[in-house]
Design a protein around this motif. Structure first.
Motif, PDB file in Angstrom:
ATOM      1  N   TRP A 156       0.834  -1.208   0.000  1.00  0.00           N
ATOM      2  CA  TRP A 156       0.000   0.000   0.000  1.00  0.00           C
ATOM      3  C   TRP A 156       0.868   1.257   0.000  1.00  0.00           C
ATOM      4  CZ3 TRP A 156      -0.495   3.570   4.178  1.00  0.00           C
ATOM      5  CH2 TRP A 156      -1.499   4.553   3.997  1.00  0.00           C
ATOM      6  N   ALA A 157       1.894   1.281   0.853  1.00  0.00           N
ATOM      7  CA  ALA A 157       2.773   2.444   0.924  1.00  0.00           C
ATOM      8  C   ALA A 157       3.515   2.654  -0.390  1.00  0.00           C
ATOM      9  CB  ALA A 157       3.772   2.281   2.074  1.00  0.00           C
ATOM     10  N   ALA A 158       4.007   1.560  -1.003  1.00  0.00           N
ATOM     11  CA  ALA A 158       4.727   1.675  -2.264  1.00  0.00           C
ATOM     12  C   ALA A 158       3.830   2.275  -3.346  1.00  0.00           C
ATOM     13  CB  ALA A 158       5.247   0.308  -2.700  1.00  0.00           C
ATOM     14  N   ASP A 159       2.583   1.832  -3.410  1.00  0.00           N
ATOM     15  CA  ASP A 159       1.650   2.372  -4.397  1.00  0.00           C
ATOM     16  C   ASP A 159       1.343   3.837  -4.104  1.00  0.00           C
ATOM     17  OD1 ASP A 159      -0.429   2.034  -6.569  1.00  0.00           O
ATOM     18  OD2 ASP A 159      -1.725   2.573  -4.893  1.00  0.00           O
ATOM     19  N   LEU A 160       1.196   4.158  -2.813  1.00  0.00           N
ATOM     20  CA  LEU A 160       0.880   5.522  -2.409  1.00  0.00           C
ATOM     21  C   LEU A 160       1.996   6.489  -2.806  1.00  0.00           C
ATOM     22  CD1 LEU A 160      -1.488   6.785  -0.864  1.00  0.00           C
ATOM     23  CD2 LEU A 160      -0.156   6.528   1.238  1.00  0.00           C
ATOM     24  N   PHE A 161       3.231   6.128  -2.493  1.00  0.00           N
ATOM     25  CA  PHE A 161       4.362   6.997  -2.824  1.00  0.00           C
ATOM     26  C   PHE A 161       4.547   7.105  -4.335  1.00  0.00           C
ATOM     27  CE2 PHE A 161       5.551   6.307   1.625  1.00  0.00           C
ATOM     28  CZ  PHE A 161       6.027   7.558   1.967  1.00  0.00           C
ATOM     29  N   SER A 162       4.337   6.004  -5.063  1.00  0.00           N
ATOM     30  CA  SER A 162       4.565   6.030  -6.514  1.00  0.00           C
ATOM     31  C   SER A 162       3.619   6.995  -7.215  1.00  0.00           C
ATOM     32  CB  SER A 162       4.391   4.616  -7.099  1.00  0.00           C
ATOM     33  OG  SER A 162       3.036   4.215  -7.084  1.00  0.00           O
ATOM     34  N   ARG A 163       2.423   7.215  -6.640  1.00  0.00           N
ATOM     35  CA  ARG A 163       1.441   8.106  -7.249  1.00  0.00           C
ATOM     36  C   ARG A 163       1.532   9.539  -6.742  1.00  0.00           C
ATOM     37  NH1 ARG A 163      -3.114   7.034  -5.510  1.00  0.00           N
ATOM     38  NH2 ARG A 163      -2.852   5.247  -4.142  1.00  0.00           N
ATOM     39  N   HIS A 164       2.422   9.785  -5.780  1.00  0.00           N
ATOM     40  CA  HIS A 164       2.542  11.129  -5.212  1.00  0.00           C
ATOM     41  C   HIS A 164       3.421  11.996  -6.115  1.00  0.00           C
ATOM     42  CE1 HIS A 164       3.384  14.390  -2.400  1.00  0.00           C
ATOM     43  NE2 HIS A 164       2.406  13.927  -1.644  1.00  0.00           N
ATOM     44  N   PRO A 165       3.019  13.241  -6.399  1.00  0.00           N
ATOM     45  CA  PRO A 165       3.797  14.071  -7.327  1.00  0.00           C
ATOM     46  C   PRO A 165       5.206  14.396  -6.849  1.00  0.00           C
ATOM     47  CG  PRO A 165       2.069  15.361  -6.228  1.00  0.00           C
ATOM     48  CD  PRO A 165       1.791  13.922  -5.929  1.00  0.00           C
ATOM     49  N   HIS A 166       5.436  14.365  -5.540  1.00  0.00           N
ATOM     50  CA  HIS A 166       6.758  14.728  -5.029  1.00  0.00           C
ATOM     51  C   HIS A 166       7.576  13.546  -4.522  1.00  0.00           C
ATOM     52  CE1 HIS A 166       6.202  18.989  -5.478  1.00  0.00           C
ATOM     53  NE2 HIS A 166       5.079  18.963  -4.787  1.00  0.00           N
ATOM     54  N   PHE A 167       6.956  12.414  -4.308  1.00  0.00           N
ATOM     55  CA  PHE A 167       7.682  11.282  -3.743  1.00  0.00           C
ATOM     56  C   PHE A 167       7.767  10.097  -4.693  1.00  0.00           C
ATOM     57  CE2 PHE A 167       5.965  13.528  -0.017  1.00  0.00           C
ATOM     58  CZ  PHE A 167       7.133  13.742   0.686  1.00  0.00           C
ATOM     59  N   GLY A 168       7.194  10.221  -5.884  1.00  0.00           N
ATOM     60  CA  GLY A 168       7.202   9.126  -6.841  1.00  0.00           C
ATOM     61  C   GLY A 168       8.506   9.036  -7.597  1.00  0.00           C
TER      62      GLY A 168
END
Length: 319
Positions: free
Chosen positions: A289-301
């Motif tokens: 879940w965290a990996a998917d969340l970060f990958s979709r974030h404009p600043h952390f992907g």
């Protein structure tokens, strides 16, 4: 069932190195936990632990038995979790440790989606950021910024922290705006103290093929991200701040990016957990879940791909 409880008690004592802490983490009276260990030793006919008033150590027989117990308990947990895996419903308490910035900017705004997907999980979220012993602290997984140094941990890269140099208009009006490295060297910085070493952290810089590292003098240094940002906003020097944290202040005019043609480093964000433990379903779903969340974030992907070593270790731990 009593045998499994005794195994769990024994492994927890070894993990945390204390009867009192083990009893607390298992929510058992210390006398009950002591009796479980004594009965286990009597049943096995061997001494598992050396106990003194100051420390607890594992005997040779105890060390061998500990390794078997870890595998047995992991198999039992996996068997129980497999019954609910078909509907993605891991249960229990998941203990996650991270830093305030990642919690506030990424995790907390999206937690409802996590709880909707996994309604039988309870989350214990602690904010530390310093190196910790996960087994002794009872933590299942940590999210950390920076290159993992602990070889005993499985580290899955889930995102990247993008940094840039910023200063407030207050500071730039007073000290001028640097346009190159020579001018930058004349300025003051707000320096960040490493949680690992306690020392001020230099800034790696690059522009095309040019690369260097600079440590500016400062009037203040800190190891707290909120204090660090506050000092930058108040004009105490140039700061190296994550783009995610700086964005609203740039938009409001309270921060200005300095020397944007020079790139500072990008720091990996990793989910880390002990490699000698079976990867439980609750840890697996959180990390995914965290990996998917970060990958979709404009600043952390746009995280870098994990190294082969990390991939092999993660697969081995996942079984």
């Amino acid at each position: 069932m009593d045998r499994l409880v005794s195994m769990q008690a024994f492994t927890r004592v070894v993990d945390v190195g204390s009867f009192a802490r083990a009893a607390e983490s298992l929510d058992l009276p210390k006398a009950t936990l002591t009796r479980l260990i004594q009965n286990l030793e009597t049943h096995l006919g061997v001494k598992l632990l050396h106990r003194t008033t100051r420390r607890i150590s594992v005997t040779t027989d105890g060390a061998a038995y500990y390794e078997r117990c870890v595998r047995i308990l992991a198999d039992v947990e996996e068997a129980e979790q497999s019954l609910t895996r078909h509907n993605n419903s891991p249960r229990g308490t998941l203990c996650v440790d991270t830093v305030a910035g990642l919690a506030q900017m990424v995790l907390i705004p999206n937690l409802q989606g996590f709880f909707d997907a996994y309604p039988e999980l309870k989350l214990e979220l602690t904010l530390n950021g310093k190196p910790i012993d996960l087994l002794k602290e009872g933590v299942d997984v940590v999210l950390r910024v920076g290159n993992p140094l602990d070889e005993t941990m499985v580290a899955r890269r889930v995102g990247v922290l993008k940094l840039a140099m910023y200063a407030s208009p207050i500071y730039l009006r007073r000290s001028g705006t640097p346009t190159n490295l020579t001018e930058l060297a004349q300025h003051k910085a707000i320096n960040y103290l490493s949680n690992r070493t306690g020392r001020e952290m230099p800034w790696p810089l690059a522009r095309g093929d040019e690369q260097g590292e600079i440590l500016l003098p400062s009037v203040i240094s800190t190891n707290d991200a909120e204090v660090y940002l506050g000092c930058a906003l108040e004009g105490h020097g140039i700061a190296r701040i994550s783009r995610a944290m700086a964005e609203p202040y740039v938009a409001s005019g309270r921060l200005v990016e300095v020397m944007p043609d020079w790139q500072t480093e990008e720091l990996p964000i990793s989910a880390m957990y002990p490699q000698n433990r079976h990867l439980s379903a609750k840890v697996r779903v959180f990390v995914n879940w965290a990996a998917d969340l970060f990958s979709r974030h404009p600043h952390f992907g746009a995280a870098q791909q994990p190294s082969t070593r990390d991939t092999i270790r993660a697969l081995a731990a996942a079984g």
